[in-house]
Scaffold this motif. Structure first.
Motif, PDB file in Angstrom:
ATOM      1  N   GLU A  23       0.858  -1.188   0.000  1.00  0.00           N
ATOM      2  CA  GLU A  23       0.000   0.000   0.000  1.00  0.00           C
ATOM      3  C   GLU A  23       0.887   1.228   0.000  1.00  0.00           C
ATOM      4  O   GLU A  23       1.844   1.300   0.754  1.00  0.00           O
ATOM      5  N   SER A  24       0.554   2.188  -0.837  1.00  0.00           N
ATOM      6  CA  SER A  24       1.262   3.465  -0.861  1.00  0.00           C
ATOM      7  C   SER A  24       0.405   4.503  -0.162  1.00  0.00           C
ATOM      8  O   SER A  24      -0.805   4.586  -0.399  1.00  0.00           O
ATOM      9  N   ALA A  25       1.026   5.287   0.698  1.00  0.00           N
ATOM     10  CA  ALA A  25       0.317   6.332   1.447  1.00  0.00           C
ATOM     11  C   ALA A  25       1.270   7.500   1.662  1.00  0.00           C
ATOM     12  O   ALA A  25       2.440   7.435   1.288  1.00  0.00           O
ATOM     13  N   GLY A  28       4.602   6.655   3.221  1.00  0.00           N
ATOM     14  CA  GLY A  28       5.500   5.717   2.558  1.00  0.00           C
ATOM     15  C   GLY A  28       4.772   4.527   1.961  1.00  0.00           C
ATOM     16  O   GLY A  28       3.545   4.474   1.916  1.00  0.00           O
ATOM     17  N   ASP A  29       5.557   3.578   1.498  1.00  0.00           N
ATOM     18  CA  ASP A  29       5.040   2.340   0.931  1.00  0.00           C
ATOM     19  C   ASP A  29       5.149   1.251   1.987  1.00  0.00           C
ATOM     20  O   ASP A  29       6.216   1.071   2.586  1.00  0.00           O
ATOM     21  N   TRP A  30       4.059   0.525   2.196  1.00  0.00           N
ATOM     22  CA  TRP A  30       3.989  -0.456   3.268  1.00  0.00           C
ATOM     23  C   TRP A  30       3.543  -1.816   2.746  1.00  0.00           C
ATOM     24  O   TRP A  30       2.626  -1.909   1.935  1.00  0.00           O
ATOM     25  N   PRO A  64       7.510  -1.320   6.537  1.00  0.00           N
ATOM     26  CA  PRO A  64       7.846  -0.511   5.370  1.00  0.00           C
ATOM     27  C   PRO A  64       8.486  -1.380   4.279  1.00  0.00           C
ATOM     28  O   PRO A  64       9.188  -2.347   4.577  1.00  0.00           O
ATOM     29  N   VAL A  65       8.220  -1.017   3.041  1.00  0.00           N
ATOM     30  CA  VAL A  65       8.811  -1.750   1.927  1.00  0.00           C
ATOM     31  C   VAL A  65      10.325  -1.605   1.973  1.00  0.00           C
ATOM     32  O   VAL A  65      11.058  -2.555   1.723  1.00  0.00           O
TER      33      VAL A  65
END
Length: 99
Positions: A23-25, A28-30, A64-65
């Motif tokens: 998921e991008s928010a 950040g990207d998670w 986090p990615v």
């Protein structure tokens, strides 16, 4: 071979796995992995509301990615799992509305 027995992997390759949902928010990207109530066997503390996530409660596990504050290459995602946290699903969805 019996019907219930599996043959070992003849190719020598690791078994296929599903890619983790990302998921991008704004923060950040998670990687977000849902956990069913049946798979939840321990108590965790939700970082969103600081309440317990009791065993048997469906929730999400996120990380986090990419590792934060790190000199690692951006494609080195192994250490980002150190940031893994268990959240109530509703707390995860509303995290951007918290002060």
């Amino acid at each position: 071979m019996g019907r219930g027995r599996r043959r070992p992997n003849a190719t020598g390759r690791p078994p296929l796995t599903r890619p983790e949902p990302v998921e991008s928010a704004g923060d950040g990207d998670w990687v977000v992995r849902p956990v069913s109530g049946a798979a939840s066997t321990r108590t965790y503390r939700c970082p969103g509301c600081d309440q317990e996530i009791r065993p048997g409660t469906p929730h999400v596990v996120t990380w986090p990615v990419y590792a934060r504050d790190s000199d690692l290459d951006p494609w080195d995602t192994e250490s980002s799992v150190d940031w893994r946290r268990h959240w109530h699903t509703v707390c995860w969805r509303s995290r951007d509305r918290r002060h």
